[in-house]
Design an enzyme around this catalytic site. Structure first.
Site, PDB file in Angstrom:
ATOM      1  N   ASN A 188       0.808  -1.061  -0.112  1.00 43.31           N
ATOM      2  CA  ASN A 188       0.151  -0.200   0.502  1.00 43.31           C
ATOM      3  C   ASN A 188       0.824   1.605   0.218  1.00 43.31           C
ATOM      4  O   ASN A 188       0.430   2.343   0.557  1.00 43.31           O
ATOM      5  CB  ASN A 188      -1.073  -0.434   1.454  1.00 43.31           C
ATOM      6  CG  ASN A 188      -2.415   0.586   1.196  1.00 43.31           C
ATOM      7  OD1 ASN A 188      -2.222   1.696   0.288  1.00 43.31           O
ATOM      8  ND2 ASN A 188      -3.050   0.829   1.970  1.00 43.31           N
ATOM      9  N   ASP A 221      -1.787 -10.005  -5.342  1.00 42.69           N
ATOM     10  CA  ASP A 221      -2.293  -9.273  -3.616  1.00 42.69           C
ATOM     11  C   ASP A 221      -4.096 -10.340  -5.016  1.00 42.69           C
ATOM     12  O   ASP A 221      -3.841  -9.530  -6.307  1.00 42.69           O
ATOM     13  CB  ASP A 221      -2.862  -8.353  -3.958  1.00 42.69           C
ATOM     14  CG  ASP A 221      -4.278  -7.838  -3.311  1.00 42.69           C
ATOM     15  OD1 ASP A 221      -5.224  -7.918  -3.488  1.00 42.69           O
ATOM     16  OD2 ASP A 221      -4.174  -6.641  -3.252  1.00 42.69           O
ATOM     17  N   ASN A 270      -7.168 -10.003  -4.999  1.00 47.35           N
ATOM     18  CA  ASN A 270      -8.396  -9.088  -4.214  1.00 47.35           C
ATOM     19  C   ASN A 270     -10.101  -9.686  -4.498  1.00 47.35           C
ATOM     20  O   ASN A 270     -10.357 -10.053  -4.711  1.00 47.35           O
ATOM     21  CB  ASN A 270      -8.472  -7.971  -5.785  1.00 47.35           C
ATOM     22  CG  ASN A 270      -7.326  -6.847  -4.676  1.00 47.35           C
ATOM     23  OD1 ASN A 270      -8.714  -7.034  -3.686  1.00 47.35           O
ATOM     24  ND2 ASN A 270      -7.019  -5.991  -5.254  1.00 47.35           N
ATOM     25  N   HIS A 302      -2.415  -4.865   4.867  1.00 50.99           N
ATOM     26  CA  HIS A 302      -2.782  -5.979   4.287  1.00 50.99           C
ATOM     27  C   HIS A 302      -1.084  -7.266   5.271  1.00 50.99           C
ATOM     28  O   HIS A 302      -0.669  -5.788   5.782  1.00 50.99           O
ATOM     29  CB  HIS A 302      -1.834  -6.406   3.000  1.00 50.99           C
ATOM     30  CG  HIS A 302      -2.800  -5.999   1.855  1.00 50.99           C
ATOM     31  ND1 HIS A 302      -3.750  -6.573   0.889  1.00 50.99           N
ATOM     32  CD2 HIS A 302      -3.102  -5.117   1.230  1.00 50.99           C
ATOM     33  CE1 HIS A 302      -4.353  -6.826  -0.221  1.00 50.99           C
ATOM     34  NE2 HIS A 302      -4.559  -5.136   0.397  1.00 50.99           N
TER      35      HIS A 302
END
Length: 260
Positions: free
Chosen positions: A14, A154, A156, A251
């Site tokens: 992030n 990731d 998602n 995360h």
């Protein structure tokens, strides 16, 4: 540990500069992983001081978004120099968002991936579903040439009800929609093994928590970060788990130990 034994981290950070401010490089120095796959770097390499990472003995490779600044992007750190580094999958609309980075080592390939999120509305949800279909086809072709694949990142998507804290209330939310979950089932049925779930069939661990309502403290999370290995590598899996107590992001890092 044998030289073919690899400790691999996948981590949606992030924002790499934010993660650096939160001490991620000190953590890397303590852990000394063989390979580190960052997603959502939100930067171009020239904007980031990587000197500490280089001092730790890592080569670093990037695929940053060209479509807008401070968005998406992946980076792979490796102690061993890869035989090949390739950005993207050859489809411009995904590659301009910096979503896939391939590194080859001998007879196996590592793919560091950041799948699109559909949480901002229908347009991006449609984009996500297109990506999933195109990615699936691309991987099946790649496997003809590179049959030993490790696909981390990731995704998602939370796959099953065990992978999300509140399956009932989330069943109409992006990331847990029936068609997304069906795609992951098809993915794992096509010759890939979910490393964590294979080694820990009954364990509930999450890899992402919203910043709202103390979700992380209360462990109200989702498992949306995966390490998929082709079935021909399944027996080489040593360990896989979420490093839930490591905090530089919304995360946590996802750990894989495999003997190649």
């Amino acid at each position: 540990m044998s030289p073919m034994s690899k400790r691999i981290i996948s981590y949606n950070i992030n924002g790499i500069r934010a993660a650096q401010r939160k001490g991620i490089e000190g953590w890397l120095a303590e852990e000394q992983f063989d390979l580190v796959c960052y997603q959502e770097t939100k930067a171009r390499p020239e904007q980031v001081d990587m000197s500490k990472v280089e001092e730790l003995g890592y080569h670093h490779f990037w695929h940053s978004a060209s479509v807008k600044k401070g968005y998406s992007g992946v980076a792979t750190l490796s102690k061993q120099e890869p035989d090949l580094v390739e950005q993207g999958c050859g489809i411009e609309k995904y590659d301009q968002e910096g979503r896939i980075l391939r590194t080859d080592f001998g007879d196996w390939t590592l793919l560091n991936c950041y799948f699109p999120s559909g949480t901002t509305g229908d347009v991006r949800q449609d984009f996500k579903m297109e990506f999933l279909d195109d990615f699936f086809r691309w991987i099946q072709e790649l496997r003809q040439e590179r049959p030993k694949l490790i696909v981390v990142g990731d995704y998602n998507i939370a796959h099953t009800e065990m992978d999300i804290h509140d399956p009932v209330r989330n069943k109409k939310n992006s990331g847990f929609l029936p068609e997304e979950r069906e795609w992951l089932t098809r993915w794992f049925d096509s010759g890939f093994t979910d490393a964590f779930r294979h080694l820990h069939p009954d364990q509930e661990q999450y890899s992402w928590w919203t910043y709202r309502a103390n979700a992380r403290q209360n462990n109200k999370g989702w498992r949306i970060d995966y390490q998929s290995v082709t079935d021909n590598l399944r027996d080489q899996l040593q360990e896989a788990y979420q490093m839930t107590d490591v905090v530089h992001s919304d995360h946590c890092p996802v750990y894989l130990h495999i003997d190649l």
